[in-house]
Design an enzyme around this catalytic site. Structure first.
Site, PDB file in Angstrom:
ATOM      1  N   HIS A  27       0.831  -1.211   0.000  1.00 25.24           N
ATOM      2  CA  HIS A  27       0.000   0.000   0.000  1.00 25.24           C
ATOM      3  C   HIS A  27       0.862   1.257   0.000  1.00 25.24           C
ATOM      4  O   HIS A  27       0.601   2.207  -0.729  1.00 25.24           O
ATOM      5  CB  HIS A  27      -0.926   0.013   1.220  1.00 25.24           C
ATOM      6  N   LYS A  92     -10.385  -7.685   7.558  1.00 25.77           N
ATOM      7  CA  LYS A  92     -11.101  -7.929   8.804  1.00 25.77           C
ATOM      8  C   LYS A  92     -11.028  -6.703   9.686  1.00 25.77           C
ATOM      9  O   LYS A  92     -10.045  -5.971   9.652  1.00 25.77           O
ATOM     10  CB  LYS A  92     -10.536  -9.151   9.529  1.00 25.77           C
TER      11      LYS A  92
END
Lengths: 168, 273
Positions: A27, A92
Site C-alpha cells: 500500500h 477484517k
C-alpha cells in the site's frame, strides 16, 4: 459496477473472479507511486484488493493459508486508492471514518471474510501468480483467481457498517 | 548432570513449529465448541463453525491454522540439573528457521524494526527460566500480530482499586474491537515490573482454557462478553473464550498491569526433554 452499489451491509455473497493481495508495504508503495505520477504495477480500475499475506504454497497446492489481515492498518492509504478506481477491499475489522466517507464518495465496498480461517479459505483459490514487489515476500502483490470466495459486506457503498448493527 | 545437545533442541523446536501451527490446542477446540453451543444466533454459530472447520482443514492438509504464523516466541524452562552442550541461541533460531521452512509457514520476521526490509523466519523472542530438576521444557508460541498490536500496559498507582484495573482490562478488549479475530483469549499480568507484567500476560496465554472459570477471571470473562463484540466482530454472546490472570509481588510505589490479547487462533506446543 452497479452490482456493488446494490450490496447492503451484513449481506453475505460468494465472489468468483480476480483478487489482488496487498498489505502494509505494498500500500505504501502504491500510494507513493501515485504521488510521484508513476505507472502502477496493477490496474486499480474496478480492482478488488485483498489484505492478505499468504503462507508458502506446498508443492501441488495452489496456495497456503490465506486469511485476511487487520484492515485498519491500511486506512491511511485507502482513500487515495479508491480515488484512483479501486472498487472493493477485503479484510477484517473496522475502518476509519475517513475510509467510510471515501467508500461512500467513490461508491466502493469493504468486505469482511472469515477471519483467522486461512486454511479453510485456501480451498476457494484456484491459482496464484506474482503481480508485483517480489522483494516483499509474503507482502508482495499476488494475483489470485478465486471461486465462490465467501464475503460479508462490512461497509456498503452508502457508508453503512455491519459492526454498528451488531452491537446489540 | 543430564546432558542435552543443542542439536537435539534444534530438532525438537523444528517439530514444534509444525505442531503448533497445524493442530489447534485441544483446550481451545473444546472452548470453541462450548461457545458454539452457547450462541443462539444462527450466523454466530456458523462463524464459530467456520473456525472449527478451519482447524480440521489445517490438521488434515498440514496447512497453517492462520496465515500469520506469528513471531516465534520460545519459552525455555531449564532444570538446574541439565547441561546444554553447544550454542543454545543458535540452536533455537536454526530450529525455528528449519521448522518454518519445512512446514511452508510464513516468513514474517524483519531484521530491523525501523528499516524493515525483506522478511525472514527468525530470530525468535526467547524467555529462559532456570528451575529445579533435570528436565528441559520447551514451549513455542507463534504469536500473531493482529492481536499482539492490541496489547496494553498501564502503571497504576498503588492505591488504585480493583475496579479501575477491571475497567482497564475491559477497555483494552473494547479497543481491540472486531479487529484482532475475536473471540479472544485475554492474558493479564498484574504486578512485578513493567517488563515482567508484560511477560506474565503473555505466559498467561499458555494456561489451559477452563470452560467454567472462577473468581475474578470469571467476572471479567462475563463482563467482556457483555461487550457483544462477538465472533468475527459480528455480535453475539461470545467475545472472549477465557481471561487468564497471573500475579507477582511488586513495589510499594506501583501496580503494573499488562494485557496481552490472543486471537481465537491461539497456538502453542510444548515438549519436555
Amino acid at each position: 459496477m452497479k452490482k456493488i452499489e446494490r450490496l447492503k451491509a451484513g449481506e453475505e455473497i460468494k465472489f468468483s473472479g480476480i483478487l489482488y493481495t496487498a498489505r502494509d508495504q505494498a500500500h505504501k508503495r502504491l500510494v507513493e507511486a501515485l504521488k510521484n505520477g508513476k505507472k502502477l504495477p496493477i490496474n486499480l480500475k474496478e480492482a478488488f484488493i485483498y489484505y492478505c499475506g499468504p503462507t508458502k504454497s506446498r508443492p501441488g497446492k495452489a496456495i497456503g493459508s490465506c486469511g485476511p489481515t487487520t484492515s485498519a492498518r491500511m486506512d491511511k492509504f485507502t482513500p487515495e486508492l479508491l480515488k484512483h478506481g479501486l472498487s472493493a477491499m477485503i479484510g477484517k475489522g473496522a475502518r476509519s471514518q475517513e475510509v467510510v466517507k471515501a467508500i461512500k464518495r467513490c461508491r466502493g465496498v469493504y468486505f469482511l471474510t472469515l477471519a483467522g480461517c486461512g486454511a479453510l479459505l485456501s480451498k476457494y483459490i484456484r491459482r496464484i501468480s506474482l503481480a508485483a514487489y517480489k522483494d516483499l515476500g509474503p507482502e508482495a502483490i499476488y494475483r489470485l483467481e478465486v471461486k465462490d470466495f465467501p464475503l460479508i459486506v462490512g461497509v456498503d457503498s452508502r457508508g453503512r457498517s455491519v459492526y454498528k448493527k451488531s452491537k446489540n | 548432570m543430564k546432558k542435552i545437545t543443542s542439536e537435539k533442541i534444534r530438532k525438537v523446536i523444528s517439530s514444534l513449529c509444525a505442531q503448533a501451527n497445524f493442530s489447534l490446542r485441544r483446550d481451545l477446540l473444546a472452548a470453541l465448541k462450548a461457545a458454539r453451543a452457547k450462541e443462539p444466533n444462527k450466523r454466530n454459530k456458523r462463524m464459530i463453525g467456520a473456525i472449527i472447520e478451519n482447524a480440521a482443514v489445517a490438521k488434515k492438509d498440514k496447512l497453517a491454522i492462520c496465515q500469520d504464523t506469528g513471531l516465534p516466541i520460545v519459552f525455555l524452562e531449564v532444570g538446574q540439573g541439565v547441561q546444554i552442550t553447544g550454542d543454545l541461541n543458535a540452536a533455537v533460531n536454526k530450529g525455528v528457521e528449519e521448522g518454518y521452512r519445512k512446514a511452508y509457514l510464513r516468513n514474517s520476521v524483519i531484521r530491523d524494526p525501523l528499516l524493515r526490509g525483506s522478511p525472514g523466519y527468525q530470530p525468535a523472542v526467547m524467555h529462559i527460566d532456570m528451575v529445579r530438576g533435570s528436565r528441559l521444557k520447551i514451549t513455542l508460541l507463534p504469536k500473531g500480530f493482529g492481536c499482539e498490536n492490541k496489547s496494553a500496559l498501564k502503571m497504576f498507582r498503588p492505591t488504585a482499586g480493583v475496579d479501575e484495573i477491571k475497567e482497564f482490562i475491559i477497555e483494552t478488549v473494547k479497543n481491540a474491537g472486531p479487529d484482532a479475530c475475536p473471540p479472544y483469549i485475554v492474558g493479564v499480568g498484574i504486578g512485578g515490573s513493567a517488563d515482567y507484567a508484560s511477560l506474565l500476560a503473555k505466559k498467561a496465554l499458555l494456561r489451559r482454557i477452563k470452560i467454567s472459570p472462577k473468581g475474578l477471571e470469571r467476572e471479567l470473562l462475563h463482563k467482556i462478553n457483555k461487550l457483544h463484540i462477538g465472533t468475527m466482530g459480528l455480535g453475539g454472546r461470545v467475545t472472549a473464550l477465557g481471561v487468564h490472570i497471573e500475579t507477582h509481588p511488586t513495589h510499594i510505589a506501583g501496580l503494573p498491569v499488562a494485557v496481552n490479547i490472543s486471537c481465537h487462533a491461539l497456538r502453542s506446543a510444548t515438549a519436555v526433554l
